[in-house]
Enzyme design. Structure first.
Site, PDB file in Angstrom:
ATOM      1  N   GLY A 187      23.786 -68.482 -18.777  1.00 49.69           N
ATOM      2  CA  GLY A 187      23.525 -68.631 -20.206  1.00 49.69           C
ATOM      3  C   GLY A 187      24.586 -69.497 -20.819  1.00 49.69           C
ATOM      4  N   ALA A 188      24.532 -69.563 -22.128  1.00 45.06           N
ATOM      5  CA  ALA A 188      25.526 -70.353 -22.830  1.00 45.06           C
ATOM      6  C   ALA A 188      26.867 -69.626 -22.809  1.00 45.06           C
ATOM      7  CB  ALA A 188      25.082 -70.573 -24.262  1.00 45.06           C
ATOM      8  N   GLU A 189      26.795 -68.308 -22.842  1.00 46.39           N
ATOM      9  CA  GLU A 189      27.978 -67.491 -23.024  1.00 46.39           C
ATOM     10  C   GLU A 189      28.674 -67.189 -21.699  1.00 46.39           C
ATOM     11  OE1 GLU A 189      29.211 -66.530 -25.872  1.00 46.39           O
ATOM     12  OE2 GLU A 189      30.668 -65.051 -25.194  1.00 46.39           O
ATOM     13  N   ALA A 190      27.878 -66.918 -20.680  1.00 47.62           N
ATOM     14  CA  ALA A 190      28.462 -66.497 -19.412  1.00 47.62           C
ATOM     15  C   ALA A 190      27.480 -66.743 -18.272  1.00 47.62           C
ATOM     16  CB  ALA A 190      28.799 -65.009 -19.480  1.00 47.62           C
ATOM     17  N   ASP A 241      24.238 -60.749 -31.989  1.00 43.86           N
ATOM     18  CA  ASP A 241      23.433 -61.650 -31.159  1.00 43.86           C
ATOM     19  C   ASP A 241      22.072 -61.027 -30.865  1.00 43.86           C
ATOM     20  OD1 ASP A 241      22.694 -63.833 -29.688  1.00 43.86           O
ATOM     21  OD2 ASP A 241      23.891 -63.321 -27.922  1.00 43.86           O
TER      22      ASP A 241
END
Lengths: 218, 328
Positions: free
Chosen positions: A12-15, A128
């Site tokens: 993902g974008a985060e992790a 989120d």
């Protein structure tokens, strides 16, 4: 627990999220890898903070009656959380595919509203709330990804939290947007209580009115 | 022909597809410059637009080598923007439309930024980051509309940069000096990093940056820290939207698209997600008549029209409120 045995589930974008083995059990390894685009000092600050926050909020949410994965291990330096693997489907797919029919979908959305209300009553803002972060596991709904969560009881923060779900309903599920948001708010009202929910929803209108392009520039 | 007048810029442009590919035949602008240290004053800006409208219009026709009778339609920026400014462009467009019997075409200024950038870069189905003084929004096209995936909850990134510049005694727009000053430092000061889901908030960052300035920290260091923090916030929400939409193209449009550090951050993100970055050419990144003319031409071909009586300006017209007829 060695990286070679791990299978990448999603980046993902985060992790990056891997499926691996944790002392003989299937487990999810959520790793906040360094972001090349960010200044290293800023990057390490953000990754450490979010890893620690996420782990504590996941545990806290469960105490409030919101199903979340069990945490097995946290490594703040590496930005890594090891947690329970949930066999399920993302709510995003369920809503998009109308899985189980309209009534079932609305049922899940009501449960989403209840979950959000329980968090808000417990002073937690998830930060989120997208339909990708709700997982349907059998007959239960689980909530993941608390990386942006924080403590607040401000109406503004609650409203923005709900607003995100609205935005996602509008963007990702535009065909069924009204149904999705309607059911979510229904569940939210149910747990939050009519009066308190009404305050948040009024603030939500204010947030949306204030949003860019709804008002004059400058 | 397109008329732009949402804020600082009064612009007129002629765009044609008669030779096949879209061609910008002319693009003439005259920009209102506020006093150093001050922001835009809507009344002063609209007075400026009134004064330059006729010569800009004539020059746009002359540069394009066309007579007004050759023009197929007149497009104007109906919003969003400053009311007094929008009205000047609307009056010019209505007059030409009524007097010469040309169809009048309403254009959403934000969508026009995106469509011109997409045309110039050949991006076909991009995730768009529109960043300027008037906009900070992440959007992608789906089912007849540009859908908003994230946006600012308060200031636009352009406003933040300009207001910071004014606090430091610089004229607006501050973009170029901001980039030059930032490049002279590598000292990262602690500033608030505010991402709320897919949205960003810049007001706390602006306040904290101004405070550092008041504490006599070096301007270059504050600029650098503001840039690294603010743009990282934008980059993060773009990456989130990119991971969510799984688009293969990212398009950056609007005045702040000219900033090379922001482009660099997005290039790195695109690399990770197997997407390609397109950036609007610098000369067309700011407000201009060409964006209105091109988007107007798209509208004309798709049958978009408006009656003069219904053509009042819309100061707060969101881009996701417009049904799009020219994209599939």
């Amino acid at each position: 627990m060695k990286k070679v045995e791990m299978k990448l589930l999603t980046r993902g974008a985060e992790a990056a999220v891997y499926l691996g083995d944790w002392f003989g059990q299937e487990a999810v390894f959520k790793i906040r890898e360094p972001k090349q685009y960010r200044h290293p000092v800023l990057d390490s600050k953000i990754r450490r903070l979010r890893t620690l926050h996420e782990a504590s909020f996941i545990a806290e949410a469960r105490r409030l009656g919101v199903a979340t994965p069990l945490i097995y291990f946290v490594d703040q330096e590496r930005g890594e959380i090891v947690m329970q693997f949930l066999h399920g489907r993302r709510l995003k797919e369920i809503v998009n595919g109308d899985v189980g029919g309209a009534e079932a979908v609305e049922g899940w959305c009501r449960e989403v509203g209840r979950y959000v209300a329980r968090l808000h009553l417990g002073r937690i803002i998830h930060g989120d709330l997208t339909t990708s972060n709700f997982i349907v596991v059998g007959d239960r709904l689980a909530l993941i990804d608390f990386g942006l969560a924080f403590y607040s009881t401000r109406l503004e923060d609650r409203a923005v939290d709900l607003h995100l779900l609205d935005t996602v309903a509008e963007s990702a599920h535009h065909r069924s947007a009204e149904r999705v948001t309607g059911a979510v708010l229904e569940g939210y009202r149910e747990v939050m209580g009519e009066a308190e929910a009404e305050k948040v929803l009024r603030q939500l209108k204010e947030v949306e009115r204030r949003g860019r392009y709804k008002k004059q520039v400058d | 022909m397109g008329v732009e007048s949402t804020a600082h810029t009064f612009g007129v442009s002629v765009v044609s597809t008669r030779s096949g590919a879209p061609t910008i035949l002319s693009d003439v602008r005259d920009i209102y410059r506020p006093e150093k240290g001050e922001g835009i004053h809507p009344r002063e800006a609209s007075r400026h637009h009134t004064q330059v409208a006729a010569p800009v219009l004539s020059k746009a026709l002359k540069d394009a080598g066309v007579k007004i009778s050759d023009v197929d339609a007149v497009a104007f920026s109906q919003g969003p923007g400053l009311g007094p400014c929008l009205r000047v462009g609307a009056v010019v467009a209505r007059s030409v439309s009524a007097y010469y019997g040309k169809p009048l075409i309403p254009v959403n200024h934000a969508i026009a930024h995106i469509e011109l950038a997409a045309m110039l870069t050949d991006a076909s189905d991009p995730l768009v980051l529109l960043v300027s003084g008037g906009h900070t929004v992440i959007t992608a096209f789906a089912a007849r509309r540009w859908r908003v995936f994230g946006e600012t909850l308060d200031l636009t990134v352009g406003q933040m940069i300009d207001q910071f510049g004014r606090a430091a005694g610089y004229a607006s727009p501050f973009g170029r000096e901001f980039e030059a000053l930032s490049n002279k430092s590598n000292v990262l000061l602690d500033l608030p990093y505010t991402v709320k889901g897919n949205d960003v908030s810049f007001s706390g960052l602006l306040t904290a940056s101004k405070r550092l300035l008041a504490e006599r920290r070096g301007l270059e260091d504050v600029c650098f820290s503001l840039r690294e923090t603010g743009f990282a916030m934008l980059a993060e929400v773009v990456e989130r939207a990119l991971a969510f939409t799984e688009k293969k193209e990212v398009l950056i449009a609007g005045g702040v698209a000219a900033n090379l550090r922001l482009r660099e951050m997005l290039t790195q993100i695109c690399g990770v997600h197997g997407a390609k970055l397109f950036a609007v050419p610098r000369e067309y990144s700011g407000d201009c008549g060409a964006q209105i003319a091109w988007n107007g031409l798209q509208g004309l071909e798709a049958g978009v029209r408006i009656d003069v009586e219904k053509s009042s300006v819309k100061q707060s017209w969101r881009l996701d409120q417009v049904d799009i007829a020219w994209r599939r």
